[in-house]
Design an enzyme around this catalytic site. Structure first.
Site, PDB file in Angstrom:
ATOM      1  N   ASP A   1       4.937   4.075   3.227  1.00  0.00           N
ATOM      2  CA  ASP A   1       4.030   4.678   2.253  1.00  0.00           C
ATOM      3  C   ASP A   1       4.629   4.509   0.865  1.00  0.00           C
ATOM      4  O   ASP A   1       5.833   4.732   0.656  1.00  0.00           O
ATOM      5  CB  ASP A   1       3.820   6.166   2.561  1.00  0.00           C
ATOM      6  CG  ASP A   1       2.724   6.771   1.703  1.00  0.00           C
ATOM      7  OD1 ASP A   1       1.551   6.660   2.095  1.00  0.00           O
ATOM      8  OD2 ASP A   1       3.053   7.344   0.647  1.00  0.00           O
TER       9      ASP A   1
ATOM     10  N   GLU B   1      -2.403   3.270   0.512  1.00  0.00           N
ATOM     11  CA  GLU B   1      -1.100   2.677   0.224  1.00  0.00           C
ATOM     12  C   GLU B   1      -0.180   2.743   1.432  1.00  0.00           C
ATOM     13  O   GLU B   1       1.047   2.737   1.297  1.00  0.00           O
ATOM     14  CB  GLU B   1      -0.460   3.391  -0.972  1.00  0.00           C
ATOM     15  CG  GLU B   1      -0.048   4.832  -0.732  1.00  0.00           C
ATOM     16  CD  GLU B   1      -1.181   5.839  -0.942  1.00  0.00           C
ATOM     17  OE1 GLU B   1      -0.877   7.040  -1.069  1.00  0.00           O
ATOM     18  OE2 GLU B   1      -2.355   5.424  -0.971  1.00  0.00           O
TER      19      GLU B   1
END
Length: 342
Positions: A204, A247
């Site tokens: 992440d 993301e």
């Protein structure tokens, strides 16, 4: 004589069926297509019956046979003219090839009826015309075959592109989540599974919302593209790398030992943290990533979601303990105890 008449009937049937199949789609109506089909069946069955009764009715049998030929000729000519008018180049070429055949057939039918005497038909004219028509049709069939082959190749390319589009994330050109889950079981069933350790990494991007708020979604998309390029460069051929939303990214890779997966994740984290994101005239700066790592257990009932949840818990711990770090799911218990003591 029987063989000649049967051959003519079979040639007529073949011509009807070939014209029905090789005319371009949309240029031949359904009604005419059915007429060609029924004419091909009629030519063979009617000729067989005529041959059976012709020894007793020689004149009538000959007339009936020529009427059968005439019916097939009318079906062929009608279909070709209709398709040619609608713009079929195949039909237009066949029309030229059937001119002699139609003329000889009509002449023989007229002679057999006795309505007009001495209409020139030439010796073996019907067979010669049929041969010419067959040659023309063969050439068109070959051309059509090459065209269909080209259409098939284009269809294969199109299907490949569609298949790729269904599996690839359009922004990052990595696998999407659906493709990752589909390839999960295939990857684990390989022979290397017996001697290697498989690991899942969930990655992440830290504080990515700040990037979107500061530089807009265009800046955020650029960062995702650039970070994906770093991932593709690090991803080995036997590994899977996917963007599963926003993301968040996932790696699935095989290594000789679990420590190798941690080392890979650490190198990936360092590579990203040292990269300057953005464009030379519009710099964004450096970004960091948090990584959760877990080993994939052996066994026939391992599910993607179960492994994903273990790696996701490790990622959650990495985010909560300061970000920009790699956490192994196997060490999460020790981390929790350390926090309690502190």
């Amino acid at each position: 004589s029987i063989l000649v008449h049967l051959c003519i009937a079979l040639i007529l049937a073949a011509i009807c069926l070939l014209i029905r199949d090789i005319c371009e789609p949309g240029k031949l109506s359904q009604r005419l297509s059915n007429m060609l089909l029924y004419s091909s069946i009629f030519s063979v069955t009617a000729t067989s019956l005529i041959i059976a009764i012709s020894p007793r009715l020689p004149v009538i049998g000959s007339i009936l046979f020529h009427l059968v030929v005439l019916v097939c000729v009318i079906a062929v000519v009608t279909s070709l003219l209709s398709a040619a008018i609608k713009g079929s180049w195949t039909a237009r070429g066949l029309c030229l090839g059937t001119v002699g055949f139609v003329f000889i057939a009509l002449a023989r039918v007229i002679n057999s009826t006795g309505l007009v005497d001495n209409v020139p038909t030439f010796d073996h004219g019907l067979y010669a015309a049929a041969f010419v028509d067959a040659v023309v049709m063969s050439a068109i069939v070959v051309h059509r075959a090459f065209k269909m082959r080209r259409e098939h190749e284009l269809a294969v390319i199109e299907n490949t592109l569609l298949f790729k589009a269904a599996r690839i994330d359009p922004l990052t050109e990595l696998l999407n989540r659906r493709a990752l889950e589909e390839d999960f079981e295939t990857l684990l069933s390989q022979k290397e599974r017996r001697r290697n350790v498989y690991s899942m990494l969930i990655i992440d991007v830290d504080h990515f919302k700040t990037v979107n708020d500061t530089f807009g979604h265009d800046g955020g998309d650029l960062c995702l593209k650039q970070i994906s390029a770093r991932f593709r460069a690090a991803c080995r051929p036997d590994a899977l790398c996917a963007r599963i939303g926003g993301e968040e990214f996932v790696f699935i890779l095989s290594t000789p030992t679990p420590d190798d997966a941690l080392s890979f994740a650490e190198r990936l984290r360092e590579r990203v943290s040292q990269f300057e994101f953005g464009e030379p005239n519009a710099p964004i700066g450096r970004l960091t990533i948090s990584v959760g790592v877990t080993d994939i257990p052996r066994g026939p009932t391992i599910r993607f979601e179960d492994v994903y949840q273990m790696a996701d818990k490790a990622l959650y711990t990495a985010k909560k303990t300061g970000r920009n770090r790699v956490i192994n799911a196997a060490n999460m218990t020790n981390i929790s105890l350390a926090k309690r003591v502190a």
